[in-house]
Scaffold this motif. Structure first.
Motif, PDB file in Angstrom:
ATOM      1  N   SER A 109       0.824  -1.212   0.000  1.00  0.00           N
ATOM      2  CA  SER A 109       0.000   0.000   0.000  1.00  0.00           C
ATOM      3  C   SER A 109       0.857   1.261   0.000  1.00  0.00           C
ATOM      4  O   SER A 109       0.459   2.296  -0.526  1.00  0.00           O
ATOM      5  N   GLU A 110       2.057   1.182   0.616  1.00  0.00           N
ATOM      6  CA  GLU A 110       2.927   2.356   0.685  1.00  0.00           C
ATOM      7  C   GLU A 110       3.754   2.544  -0.576  1.00  0.00           C
ATOM      8  O   GLU A 110       4.283   3.625  -0.819  1.00  0.00           O
ATOM      9  N   LYS A 111       3.874   1.501  -1.375  1.00  0.00           N
ATOM     10  CA  LYS A 111       4.741   1.569  -2.545  1.00  0.00           C
ATOM     11  C   LYS A 111       4.133   2.487  -3.600  1.00  0.00           C
ATOM     12  O   LYS A 111       2.957   2.356  -3.946  1.00  0.00           O
ATOM     13  N   PRO A 112       4.904   3.429  -4.123  1.00  0.00           N
ATOM     14  CA  PRO A 112       4.361   4.318  -5.153  1.00  0.00           C
ATOM     15  C   PRO A 112       3.921   3.525  -6.381  1.00  0.00           C
ATOM     16  O   PRO A 112       4.549   2.541  -6.759  1.00  0.00           O
ATOM     17  N   GLU A 113       2.837   3.973  -6.969  1.00  0.00           N
ATOM     18  CA  GLU A 113       2.314   3.306  -8.147  1.00  0.00           C
ATOM     19  C   GLU A 113       3.249   3.518  -9.333  1.00  0.00           C
ATOM     20  O   GLU A 113       3.697   4.631  -9.585  1.00  0.00           O
ATOM     21  N   LYS A 114       3.553   2.439 -10.047  1.00  0.00           N
ATOM     22  CA  LYS A 114       4.399   2.552 -11.224  1.00  0.00           C
ATOM     23  C   LYS A 114       3.518   2.760 -12.456  1.00  0.00           C
ATOM     24  O   LYS A 114       2.482   2.122 -12.613  1.00  0.00           O
ATOM     25  N   VAL A 115       3.910   3.671 -13.288  1.00  0.00           N
ATOM     26  CA  VAL A 115       3.207   3.936 -14.534  1.00  0.00           C
ATOM     27  C   VAL A 115       4.216   3.753 -15.659  1.00  0.00           C
ATOM     28  O   VAL A 115       5.412   3.599 -15.418  1.00  0.00           O
ATOM     29  N   PRO A 116       3.776   3.728 -16.906  1.00  0.00           N
ATOM     30  CA  PRO A 116       4.729   3.501 -17.996  1.00  0.00           C
ATOM     31  C   PRO A 116       5.934   4.440 -17.957  1.00  0.00           C
ATOM     32  O   PRO A 116       7.020   4.066 -18.351  1.00  0.00           O
ATOM     33  N   TYR A 117       5.728   5.691 -17.500  1.00  0.00           N
ATOM     34  CA  TYR A 117       6.840   6.629 -17.424  1.00  0.00           C
ATOM     35  C   TYR A 117       6.873   7.241 -16.030  1.00  0.00           C
ATOM     36  O   TYR A 117       6.046   8.071 -15.693  1.00  0.00           O
ATOM     37  N   GLY A 118       7.820   6.795 -15.233  1.00  0.00           N
ATOM     38  CA  GLY A 118       8.041   7.395 -13.926  1.00  0.00           C
ATOM     39  C   GLY A 118       7.138   6.867 -12.839  1.00  0.00           C
ATOM     40  O   GLY A 118       6.215   6.086 -13.068  1.00  0.00           O
ATOM     41  N   LEU A 119       7.448   7.312 -11.610  1.00  0.00           N
ATOM     42  CA  LEU A 119       6.630   6.989 -10.450  1.00  0.00           C
ATOM     43  C   LEU A 119       5.553   8.060 -10.308  1.00  0.00           C
ATOM     44  O   LEU A 119       5.787   9.237 -10.566  1.00  0.00           O
ATOM     45  N   ARG A 120       4.374   7.657  -9.874  1.00  0.00           N
ATOM     46  CA  ARG A 120       3.256   8.587  -9.758  1.00  0.00           C
ATOM     47  C   ARG A 120       2.971   8.886  -8.292  1.00  0.00           C
ATOM     48  O   ARG A 120       2.880   7.968  -7.467  1.00  0.00           O
ATOM     49  N   PHE A 121       2.835  10.167  -7.971  1.00  0.00           N
ATOM     50  CA  PHE A 121       2.462  10.614  -6.633  1.00  0.00           C
ATOM     51  C   PHE A 121       1.289  11.577  -6.751  1.00  0.00           C
ATOM     52  O   PHE A 121       1.098  12.216  -7.795  1.00  0.00           O
ATOM     53  N   THR A 122       0.530  11.689  -5.672  1.00  0.00           N
ATOM     54  CA  THR A 122      -0.595  12.624  -5.633  1.00  0.00           C
ATOM     55  C   THR A 122      -0.267  13.761  -4.679  1.00  0.00           C
ATOM     56  O   THR A 122       0.046  13.527  -3.498  1.00  0.00           O
ATOM     57  N   LEU A 123      -0.328  14.999  -5.165  1.00  0.00           N
ATOM     58  CA  LEU A 123      -0.039  16.175  -4.354  1.00  0.00           C
ATOM     59  C   LEU A 123      -1.203  16.464  -3.406  1.00  0.00           C
ATOM     60  O   LEU A 123      -2.312  15.948  -3.583  1.00  0.00           O
ATOM     61  N   PRO A 124      -1.000  17.305  -2.391  1.00  0.00           N
ATOM     62  CA  PRO A 124      -2.066  17.608  -1.432  1.00  0.00           C
ATOM     63  C   PRO A 124      -3.363  18.094  -2.079  1.00  0.00           C
ATOM     64  O   PRO A 124      -4.457  17.799  -1.601  1.00  0.00           O
ATOM     65  N   SER A 125      -3.255  18.826  -3.186  1.00  0.00           N
ATOM     66  CA  SER A 125      -4.457  19.345  -3.845  1.00  0.00           C
ATOM     67  C   SER A 125      -5.106  18.331  -4.767  1.00  0.00           C
ATOM     68  O   SER A 125      -6.167  18.593  -5.340  1.00  0.00           O
ATOM     69  N   GLY A 126      -4.467  17.165  -4.948  1.00  0.00           N
ATOM     70  CA  GLY A 126      -5.005  16.150  -5.844  1.00  0.00           C
ATOM     71  C   GLY A 126      -4.337  16.098  -7.201  1.00  0.00           C
ATOM     72  O   GLY A 126      -4.621  15.188  -7.998  1.00  0.00           O
ATOM     73  N   LEU A 127      -3.471  17.059  -7.506  1.00  0.00           N
ATOM     74  CA  LEU A 127      -2.746  17.009  -8.773  1.00  0.00           C
ATOM     75  C   LEU A 127      -1.770  15.837  -8.796  1.00  0.00           C
ATOM     76  O   LEU A 127      -1.330  15.352  -7.749  1.00  0.00           O
ATOM     77  N   THR A 128      -1.404  15.401 -10.009  1.00  0.00           N
ATOM     78  CA  THR A 128      -0.503  14.261 -10.177  1.00  0.00           C
ATOM     79  C   THR A 128       0.919  14.745 -10.445  1.00  0.00           C
ATOM     80  O   THR A 128       1.139  15.664 -11.248  1.00  0.00           O
TER      81      THR A 128
END
Length: 523
Positions: free
Chosen positions: A396-415
Motif C-alpha cells: 500500500s505504501e509503494k508508489p504506483e508505477k506507470v509507464p513513465y516514472g513513479l506517480r504521486f498525488t499532491l495535497p491538492s489532488g494534482l498528479t
C-alpha cells in the motif's frame, strides 16, 4: 518426507541387503522403481518418486511397469546395475544414497551410487561414480542446477557433488535426558524441538506433541514424558490422520512464512548495505578534516613566505609558523607560491564542506540504520499473520508505477510524475509534459525530473503542492537525506534540451527556488 521417516524406510531396507536387483521400471517421468528379490517383506519394488515439491521413497508389493521416459531414466537403466549392496543416510538429513555392485558381462557395468535428495522443492536424483562418503563425480543428474539458479551450490553432470551444508543437531536415536537438559530442550516448546533435534519436520513435530499429550515447553518435570514420546517416534515415525492434515497445513504456512520473510528481508538488507556505505563516507570525511587542517597550515606557510619560494620549485622547506623547525612542502612547479597556497585552501574548503554535509546527515543515517536493523531482527521471529500484514502495508505504501516514472498525488489532488532514469526524465520533460505543466529539479545535484500535471488551464500551484513536489525532486536526487536542498521549479515551456546533449540534460529559465529537506514527503 522428513528425516526420521526416511530413516525408518532405510532401516527396513537394510534388513535385506545385499539384495538382488531384478531391474528398473519407470511408471512416469519422475518415478523410478527397482524390483528387489529376497527382502524381508518379500519380492517388491523400492519406489523413488523425485517430483518436487513432495518427493518420497517407499517399498511396494504392487506390480509396476514402464519404460524410461527421458534420457536420465535411460541412463539409470544402463548405468545403475547389479546387486544393491547397502544404503546410507547423511545423518538424519533428507539425503541418502544406494550403492550398487555393477555387472560383469559382454559389456561390463562398473559399480555406481544413486543419491536421492528428498528435499521438497529442491528434490533431485543423481548417479554418482563409485566411492565412499557423500562426495564424488556426478555421472548424470535428473535436474541440472546451474549458477544462474543457485550461485552457492550447483549440480551438473560431470561436476563434483557438493552435499548440503553441514549442521549440528541432537541425534534423537541416542539422546539422553541429561543431554536434553543441557541443550535447553526443557525450555523449548515441542513444536520448536526440530530446531535442535535432527530428523524432525513440521509433521513429526505435530505428532510428537500428540504423543506427548502437550505442545508447550515440557520443563524439567515433563521432560521424561517428552523424551519418551520422541523415542516412540524414532521407533515408529508414522503420523496419525488428524496430525497429517494439521501438519500439512502447518508445513504450508511455514513455507509461506519463509518465502514472505525472504521477500521482506531482501530490500532491508540492501538498505542496510547502502546505509553502511554512507556511514563509511562519514568516517572518510572525518579523516579528510585532518588533511584539510594540514593543507590550510601549508597554505598559511606558503602565503607567509611566498617571497622566499623560487619560481618553478617542486619542493620547498620553510619555517613552521609555530617556530618549531621547518616544514617540507611539495609544490606544483607550474604554479607560483601564492597559487599553490590558493589550491590548498580550495581543497581544504571542499573537504570541510563534504564533512559538514555528511556530519549533518550522520544522526539521520544512524537512526535509519538502527530502524532497518531492528526490522530485520523482528522479521526473524514474526508470525505468518504479522508477515502478511507487513507485506500488505508495504504494497500500500509503494508508489504506483506507470509507464513513465513513479506517480504521486499532491495535497491538492494534482498528479506528479518522477523519472527513474535519464530516459524517463527526457520522456517526461520533452514528450509527456505540456507547456503549462510545472517542472522541478534539485539545483546542482544529479537526480530525477519531477513533472506536475496542471491540466489544459495551467493552474497555479499552491504552496503545499510546491513544497511536496520539491521534496520529491530532492529525495530522488544525490541530495537525498540532506537538509536545505535548493530545488528549482518552472513551467515546462521554459525547459529545453541543448543541441547534442545527452538524454535528461536540460537548460531552463524563469525558475524560482525553494529549500526543502531531501526526504520523501509524508502522506
Amino acid at each position: 518426507m522428513e528425516g526420521l521417516m526416511l530413516s525408518r524406510v532405510l532401516r527396513d531396507l537394510a534388513g535385506g541387503l545385499p539384495a538382488r536387483a531384478l531391474g528398473w521400471v519407470f511408471p512416469d517421468e519422475t518415478t523410478a522403481a527397482l524390483l528387489l528379490e529376497g527382502m524381508p517383506a518379500g519380492t517388491g519394488n523400492l519406489v523413488l518418486s523425485y517430483r518436487p515439491p513432495q518427493p518420497v521413497v517407499y517399498f511396494s508389493r504392487e506390480r509396476l511397469r514402464g519404460e524410461p521416459n527421458n534420457p536420465f531414466q535411460q541412463m539409470m537403466a544402463h548405468k545403475v546395475r547389479g546387486d544393491l549392496l547397502r544404503a546410507e543416510q547423511l545423518k538424519l538429513d533428507r539425503v541418502f544414497q544406494l550403492h550398487f555392485g555393477g555387472e560383469e558381462g559382454f559389456v561390463s557395468v562398473p559399480p555406481a551410487r544413486l543419491l536421492f535428495e528428498v528435499t521438497g522443492r529442491n528434490a533431485n536424483l543423481l548417479i554418482l561414480e563409485q566411492g565412499e562418503g557423500f562426495g564424488g563425480r556426478i555421472l548424470h543428474a535428473a535436474r541440472e542446477i546451474t549458477p544462474s539458479r543457485n550461485r552457492f551450490r550447483t549440480t551438473r553432470s560431470g561436476g563434483q557433488y557438493t552435499p548440503p551444508p553441514p549442521y549440528e543437531k541432537l541425534d534423537p536415536r541416542s539422546l539422553s535426558a541429561e543431554e536434553a537438559q543441557v541443550q535447553g530442550l526443557a525450555a523449548l516448546p515441542l513444536a520448536r524441538w526440530r530446531e535442535q533435534v535432527d530428523g524432525l519436520g513440521p509433521l513429526l513435530s505435530a505428532e510428537l506433541g500428540r504423543r506427548a499429550g502437550f505442545t508447550e515447553a515440557p520443563g524439567p518435570e515433563r521432560l521424561p514424558q517428552a523424551l519418551s514420546a520422541l523415542a516412540s517416534l524414532v521407533d515408529d515415525p508414522s503420523v496419525s490422520e488428524g496430525v497429517m492434515t494439521d501438519g500439512a497445513r502447518e508445513a504450508a504456512r511455514t513455507e509461506k512464512a519463509a518465502q514472505l520473510r525472504k521477500e521482506l528481508v531482501g530490500p532491508l538488507d540492501k538498505r542496510l548495505s547502502l546505509l553502511t556505505n554512507q556511514l563509511s563516507d562519514v568516517t572518510r570525511a572525518e579523516e579528510g578534516i585532518e588533511l584539510a587542517a594540514q593543507e590550510r597550515t601549508e597554505a598559511d606557510i606558503l602565503m607567509a613566505y611566498s617571497h622566499q619560494v623560487p619560481d618553478g620549485s617542486a619542493e620547498v622547506s620553510l619555517p613552521d609558523l609555530t617556530g618549531e623547525g621547518e616544514v617540507t612542502i611539495a609544490l606544483d612547479p607550474l604554479l607560483s607560491a601564492v597559487q599553490n597556497a590558493e589550491k590548498r585552501y580550495a581543497r581544504a574548503r571542499r573537504r570541510e564542506d563534504v564533512y559538514e554535509r555528511l556530519a549533518e546527515r550522520e544522526p539521520r543515517l544512524r537512526a535509519e540504520y538502527a530502524e532497518a536493523h531492528a526490522r530485520v531482527q523482528a522479521l526473524e521471529t514474526a508470525s505468518l499473520s504479522e508477515l502478511e500484514a507487513l507485506a500488505a502495508q508495504l504494497v500500500s505504501e509503494k508508489p504506483e508505477k506507470v509507464p513513465y516514472g513513479l506517480r504521486f498525488t499532491l495535497p491538492s489532488g494534482l498528479t506528479a510524475l518522477v523519472g527513474r532514469n535519464n530516459k524517463e526524465n527526457a520522456t517526461l520533460t520533452h514528450r509527456i509534459g505540456r507547456s503549462m505543466d510545472y517542472w522541478f529539479h534539485a539545483q546542482g545535484y544529479a537526480g530525477s525530473h519531477v513533472l506536475v500535471r496542471t491540466g489544459s488551464a495551467g493552474r497555479e500551484l499552491s504552496p503545499p503542492d510546491i513544497l511536496y513536489a520539491a521534496q520529491l525532486a530532492a529525495a530522488h536526487s544525490k541530495a537525498r537525506g540532506s537538509s536545505n536542498v535548493p530545488v528549482d521549479y518552472t513551467r515546462i515551456k521554459h525547459v529545453w534540451r541543448p543541441k547534442g546533449a545527452a538524454a535528461g540534460k536540460v537548460n531552463y529559465t524563469g525558475q524560482k527556488t525553494v529549500f526543502v529537506d531531501g526526504d520523501l514527503p509524508e502522506n
